[in-house]
Design a protein around this motif. Structure first.
Motif, mmCIF file in Angstrom:
data_model
loop_
_atom_site.group_PDB
_atom_site.id
_atom_site.type_symbol
_atom_site.label_atom_id
_atom_site.label_comp_id
_atom_site.label_asym_id
_atom_site.label_seq_id
_atom_site.Cartn_x
_atom_site.Cartn_y
_atom_site.Cartn_z
ATOM 1 N N GLN A 46 0.749 -10.898 21.187
ATOM 2 C CA GLN A 46 0.401 -12.304 21.304
ATOM 3 C C GLN A 46 -1.091 -12.506 21.018
ATOM 4 O OE1 GLN A 46 2.719 -14.868 21.828
ATOM 5 N NE2 GLN A 46 3.936 -13.044 21.298
ATOM 6 N N PRO A 47 -1.449 -13.633 20.446
ATOM 7 C CA PRO A 47 -2.856 -13.868 20.102
ATOM 8 C C PRO A 47 -3.757 -13.888 21.329
ATOM 9 C CG PRO A 47 -1.416 -15.480 19.038
ATOM 10 C CD PRO A 47 -0.577 -14.758 20.039
ATOM 11 N N VAL A 48 -4.963 -13.404 21.150
ATOM 12 C CA VAL A 48 -5.968 -13.537 22.202
ATOM 13 C C VAL A 48 -6.488 -14.971 22.166
ATOM 14 C CG1 VAL A 48 -6.612 -11.107 22.070
ATOM 15 C CG2 VAL A 48 -7.822 -12.779 20.657
ATOM 16 N N PRO A 49 -7.155 -15.450 23.215
ATOM 17 C CA PRO A 49 -7.652 -16.836 23.217
ATOM 18 C C PRO A 49 -8.515 -17.143 21.993
ATOM 19 C CG PRO A 49 -7.849 -15.880 25.397
ATOM 20 C CD PRO A 49 -7.434 -14.764 24.489
ATOM 21 N N ALA A 50 -8.188 -18.250 21.330
ATOM 22 C CA ALA A 50 -8.906 -18.630 20.113
ATOM 23 C C ALA A 50 -10.385 -18.870 20.371
ATOM 24 C CB ALA A 50 -8.270 -19.881 19.510
ATOM 25 N N ALA A 51 -10.724 -19.211 21.617
ATOM 26 C CA ALA A 51 -12.131 -19.485 21.950
ATOM 27 C C ALA A 51 -13.006 -18.262 21.730
ATOM 28 C CB ALA A 51 -12.237 -19.947 23.398
ATOM 29 N N LEU A 85 -10.912 -6.997 15.500
ATOM 30 C CA LEU A 85 -12.269 -7.119 16.036
ATOM 31 C C LEU A 85 -12.783 -8.549 15.915
ATOM 32 C CD1 LEU A 85 -13.776 -3.825 14.576
ATOM 33 C CD2 LEU A 85 -13.375 -4.318 16.996
ATOM 34 N N ALA A 86 -12.490 -9.181 14.769
ATOM 35 C CA ALA A 86 -12.938 -10.561 14.573
ATOM 36 C C ALA A 86 -12.279 -11.500 15.585
ATOM 37 C CB ALA A 86 -12.626 -11.008 13.149
ATOM 38 N N LYS A 87 -11.043 -11.193 15.957
ATOM 39 C CA LYS A 87 -10.323 -12.065 16.890
ATOM 40 C C LYS A 87 -10.924 -12.052 18.286
ATOM 41 C CE LYS A 87 -5.909 -12.174 14.462
ATOM 42 N NZ LYS A 87 -4.472 -11.830 14.448
ATOM 43 N N VAL A 88 -11.591 -10.966 18.646
ATOM 44 C CA VAL A 88 -12.242 -10.940 19.964
ATOM 45 C C VAL A 88 -13.714 -11.340 19.863
ATOM 46 C CG1 VAL A 88 -10.646 -9.211 20.852
ATOM 47 C CG2 VAL A 88 -12.793 -8.471 19.821
ATOM 48 N N TYR A 98 0.843 -1.196 0.000
ATOM 49 C CA TYR A 98 0.000 0.000 0.000
ATOM 50 C C TYR A 98 0.875 1.241 0.000
ATOM 51 C CZ TYR A 98 -3.286 3.553 1.739
ATOM 52 O OH TYR A 98 -4.042 4.688 1.898
ATOM 53 N N ASP A 99 0.699 2.081 -1.006
ATOM 54 C CA ASP A 99 1.399 3.361 -1.074
ATOM 55 C C ASP A 99 2.911 3.187 -0.877
ATOM 56 O OD1 ASP A 99 1.444 6.093 -1.480
ATOM 57 O OD2 ASP A 99 1.154 6.582 0.631
ATOM 58 N N GLY A 100 3.460 2.138 -1.493
ATOM 59 C CA GLY A 100 4.896 1.891 -1.417
ATOM 60 C C GLY A 100 5.342 1.086 -0.228
ATOM 61 N N GLY A 101 4.477 0.919 0.772
ATOM 62 C CA GLY A 101 4.832 0.159 1.966
ATOM 63 C C GLY A 101 4.422 -1.298 1.840
ATOM 64 N N VAL A 102 5.291 -2.181 2.333
ATOM 65 C CA VAL A 102 5.024 -3.620 2.272
ATOM 66 C C VAL A 102 4.642 -4.120 3.662
ATOM 67 C CG1 VAL A 102 5.980 -5.895 1.766
ATOM 68 C CG2 VAL A 102 6.632 -3.928 0.359
ATOM 69 N N HIS A 103 3.516 -4.814 3.743
ATOM 70 C CA HIS A 103 3.023 -5.365 5.000
ATOM 71 C C HIS A 103 2.899 -6.881 4.821
ATOM 72 C CE1 HIS A 103 1.873 -1.225 6.244
ATOM 73 N NE2 HIS A 103 1.639 -1.096 4.949
ATOM 74 N N THR A 104 3.751 -7.617 5.526
ATOM 75 C CA THR A 104 3.747 -9.068 5.393
ATOM 76 C C THR A 104 2.581 -9.675 6.168
ATOM 77 O OG1 THR A 104 5.125 -9.429 7.348
ATOM 78 C CG2 THR A 104 6.272 -9.022 5.250
ATOM 79 N N TYR A 105 2.392 -10.976 5.963
ATOM 80 C CA TYR A 105 1.363 -11.680 6.723
ATOM 81 C C TYR A 105 1.641 -11.574 8.222
ATOM 82 C CZ TYR A 105 -1.078 -13.752 2.732
ATOM 83 O OH TYR A 105 -1.828 -13.928 1.591
ATOM 84 N N ARG A 106 2.925 -11.682 8.598
ATOM 85 C CA ARG A 106 3.275 -11.560 10.009
ATOM 86 C C ARG A 106 2.972 -10.156 10.537
ATOM 87 N NH1 ARG A 106 8.592 -12.761 10.087
ATOM 88 N NH2 ARG A 106 8.479 -14.836 11.053
ATOM 89 N N ASP A 107 3.289 -9.124 9.744
ATOM 90 C CA ASP A 107 3.045 -7.738 10.175
ATOM 91 C C ASP A 107 1.572 -7.523 10.516
ATOM 92 O OD1 ASP A 107 5.710 -7.090 9.759
ATOM 93 O OD2 ASP A 107 5.371 -6.377 7.700
ATOM 94 N N VAL A 108 0.698 -7.944 9.608
ATOM 95 C CA VAL A 108 -0.743 -7.734 9.808
ATOM 96 C C VAL A 108 -1.249 -8.605 10.948
ATOM 97 C CG1 VAL A 108 -3.022 -7.887 8.715
ATOM 98 C CG2 VAL A 108 -1.069 -7.058 7.394
ATOM 99 N N ARG A 165 -0.035 -6.855 14.243
ATOM 100 C CA ARG A 165 -0.746 -5.598 14.516
ATOM 101 C C ARG A 165 -2.211 -5.866 14.872
ATOM 102 N NH1 ARG A 165 0.229 -0.230 14.110
ATOM 103 N NH2 ARG A 165 -1.452 1.192 13.471
ATOM 104 N N SER A 166 -2.819 -6.808 14.207
ATOM 105 C CA SER A 166 -4.215 -7.136 14.545
ATOM 106 C C SER A 166 -4.290 -7.780 15.926
ATOM 107 C CB SER A 166 -4.832 -8.047 13.476
ATOM 108 O OG SER A 166 -4.145 -9.275 13.374
ATOM 109 N N ASN A 167 -3.245 -8.510 16.322
ATOM 110 C CA ASN A 167 -3.204 -9.058 17.682
ATOM 111 C C ASN A 167 -3.141 -7.929 18.713
ATOM 112 O OD1 ASN A 167 -3.316 -11.739 16.935
ATOM 113 N ND2 ASN A 167 -1.104 -12.052 16.994
#
Length: 640
Positions: A223-228, A127-130, A77-87, A90-92
């Motif tokens: 770190q990930p929130v509880p998968a439950a 949001l989906a993760k919670v 996006y706009d010259g910046g690269v965001h890997t799967y790990r980055d997203v 950050r979403s975590n």
């Protein structure tokens, strides 16, 4: 030996004859079979989710990809690269902030008002993760509609993006709001009174009642929130609300379940895309095409996507060459804008092999192929809330989808006769609809059943029921009314003809005539208003036009109407043309609308005074023959 040779010759002749017969009578048999087997294979996978009560959602798939290919670029996006790990990380962090600071809980609904940017995805996934469902708000939204959207989906939290947003216009000069937060001007107090908390992704907010998320991210755990929290056992659980215009005027919150999001995410794969593809997404993420098919499809494949803040015809091919794009998403007018760009010597120098979208006209399709190479254009037909999807996997010009005997076994749909004047399906003496013949135009209906459920709209059983037709062919049957007129030829190819009822499509958006009528009806000099769409040569869809009757003793004020439309209507819904008339009391409302649509906006054939929207003069000005000709020939730009 002779008998064996004779038998072998007969076998070869039989195989050859069968091959020739197949080529002549069923030319797409093998391509249909391969495509259908892919669809069935994926359908079986979804059925296993039901049987095991263990659903691998789009979010789960993303998490898997982040573990499998963490360093692969996910979004550029706009010259910046965001890997799967980055997203993922950050979403975590955002998920932890949502739990600990925003105090969100599983089952909450959160509204998202953001333009295209990587944080749209991070916030969505966080949001989906919670365990929250997310309502995507159209960035063109106005105050009245915004409040309505919250009432529909029951959201008690709003998250506002950090970026600027260009408000799209349909006439001479595009306007710009410097900040998405300004969409809340005039309604922020109402939101707070309704106990809706408002958060922003900006580092600082000029609005004292807006909380900022960014200053809490650095200290948050990745770190990930509880998968439950986000685990689900049902494909029918809602995960998103995507707003679509309808006949009721105000936006309707289409319920998007895990089943629908998973089906959409497999679309690119079904067309033959792989993890090596690079997907170009210039469409707004608040629409299902970009979010469900584009982003969801990228995740399903483990591919890379190029996300654009907004589409730019002048930058498109340079972007494609720079990032080695192989697949792009489109709506019909996007391809026309590309064809209207000045020709260059490198028009065919690119790696794009496929386009996926809808609304591509035949003439633009042919010109696009001629100029930019034989790119396979895969049309997809289906509304956000609908229970039926057609996919033109063959790439035949001018068709939106492909059907055959096997497809009809899985998905029950019919085209029925429709009375354009009465604006309703034709029914026989027993009250049942009448199917059309092959090649004839009819209203597309899709049967509601186990394989094709209709989940309706949030917050309104009435609106959900209005989209259904019952007792169509036999007593007790139920069909989803698409509101689209279609035709199916002898070869099984589906063609789009027109929309019916009180909606029309302009610049990639559905315009609800009721909303426009109610808004314009508040202007003091307007007594009656009739809103409809008119065709403009060279443009997809229909431009808005309003026929109005003035109150006795009052005169038309173009500047006042302009100010009213600017303030209360999204850009795509503002009428481009105005017609002053005397209501024909001998005609029914629907009959008159049909006649108005047919008569168009030509001042040389219409005796009523006509006006056109002019952003430079900030008014509706008289539509002269000269202006009309400039619009028809394309000399006057209808900027968007």
């Amino acid at each position: 030996m002779t008998s064996f040779l004779g038998w072998l010759s007969a076998l070869v002749a039989g195989v050859f004859s069968a091959h020739v017969l197949q080529k002549l009578c069923f030319p797409f048999f093998w391509r249909d079979l391969v495509f259908l087997l892919r669809v069935i294979r994926y359908g079986v996978r979804l059925e296993l989710f039901k049987l095991t009560s263990s659903v691998c959602t789009v979010l789960d798939r993303f998490t898997q990809q982040a573990q499998r290919i963490p360093n692969k670029p996910f979004v550029i996006y706009d010259g910046g690269v965001h890997t799967y790990r980055d997203v993922e990380q950050r979403s975590n962090r955002l998920a932890n902030v949502f739990l600990e600071k925003v105090h969100l809980r599983k089952g909450d609904c959160v509204a998202l008002l953001m333009s295209n940017e990587p944080d749209f995805l991070c916030v969505w996934f966080g949001l989906a993760k919670v365990g929250c469902s997310v309502a995507f708000l159209n960035t063109n939204i106005k105050s009245k509609s915004l409040i309505h959207c919250f009432n529909c989906c029951g959201a008690k939290t709003l998250i506002v993006g950090s970026g600027e947003v260009k408000l799209q216009t349909i006439s001479l000069s595009p306007l710009c709001l410097p900040d998405l937060a300004e969409c809340l001007d005039g309604v922020l107090t109402s939101l707070l009174e309704d106990n809706i908390q408002v958060w922003t992704m900006k580092s600082q907010s000029e609005h004292t009642h807006m909380h900022t998320l960014l200053d809490k991210l650095d200290a948050a755990s990745d770190q990930p929130v509880p998968a439950a929290l986000h685990a689900t056992t049902s494909l029918k659980s809602p995960t998103l609300y995507i707003f679509t215009s309808g006949t009721t005027g105000l936006p309707k919150a289409a319920v998007i379940t895990h089943l629908q999001s998973l089906k959409a995410a497999a679309g690119l794969w079904a067309f033959g895309a792989t993890e090596d593809d690079v997907v170009y997404i210039p469409l707004p993420l608040y629409h299902s095409a970009a979010s469900l098919i584009g982003i969801g499809g990228t995740i399903h494949l483990g591919a890379t996507c190029i996300l654009k803040k907004k589409f730019s015809a002048s930058q498109f091919w340079n972007d494609c060459r720079t990032h080695n794009v192989t697949i792009f998403q489109y709506i019909g007018e996007l391809c026309r804008y590309l064809c209207n760009q000045p020709k260059t010597e490198v028009d065919k120098v690119h790696k794009v092999r496929m386009g996926v979208g809808n609304g591509l006209r035949q003439d633009v399709w042919r010109e696009f192929h001629s100029r930019f190479g034989n790119i396979k254009m895969c049309e997809v037909y289906g509304s956000t809330e609908g229970n039926l999807c057609f996919m033109n996997h063959i790439g035949k010009i001018g068709t939106v989808g492909r059907s055959n005997f096997f497809y009809r076994l899985l998905f029950k749909y019919d085209l029925v006769k429709y009375d354009m004047v009465k604006d309703e399906p034709v029914r026989d003496q027993y009250g049942f609809c009448q199917p059309v013949q092959k090649g004839e135009t009819g209203l597309l209906l899709s049967r509601v059943g186990i394989l094709s459920p209709f989940f309706g709209y949030a917050g309104s059983k009435h609106l959900t029921e209005k989209k259904l037709m019952r007792n169509v062919f036999v007593k007790g049957d139920t069909y989803f009314n698409t509101g689209d007129l279609m035709a199916e030829d002898q070869g099984g190819f589906i063609c789009f003809r027109d929309r019916v009822g009180d909606t029309f499509r302009w610049k990639g958006e559905n315009v609800a005539t009721t909303e426009v009528m109610e808004t314009l009806g508040l202007v003091d000099f307007i007594q009656e208003v009739n809103v409809y769409g008119v065709e403009i040569p060279g443009h997809e869809g229909r431009a808005g036009m309003a026929a109005i009757i003035l109150r006795p003793g009052l005169v038309f004020d173009g500047k006042k109407l302009f100010e009213h439309a600017m303030r209360d209507l999204p850009a795509y819904a503002r009428p481009l043309f105005i017609r002053l008339q005397v209501m024909e009391m001998t005609s029914t409302f629907k009959q008159q609308k049909f006649q108005l649509v047919q008569s168009g906006f030509n001042p040389s054939t219409i005796s009523d005074p006509l006006f056109v929207l002019d952003y430079q003069q900030k008014s509706y000005i008289p539509l002269t023959d000269l202006i009309y000709q400039s619009i028809i020939t394309g000399d006057l730009s209808l900027a968007f």
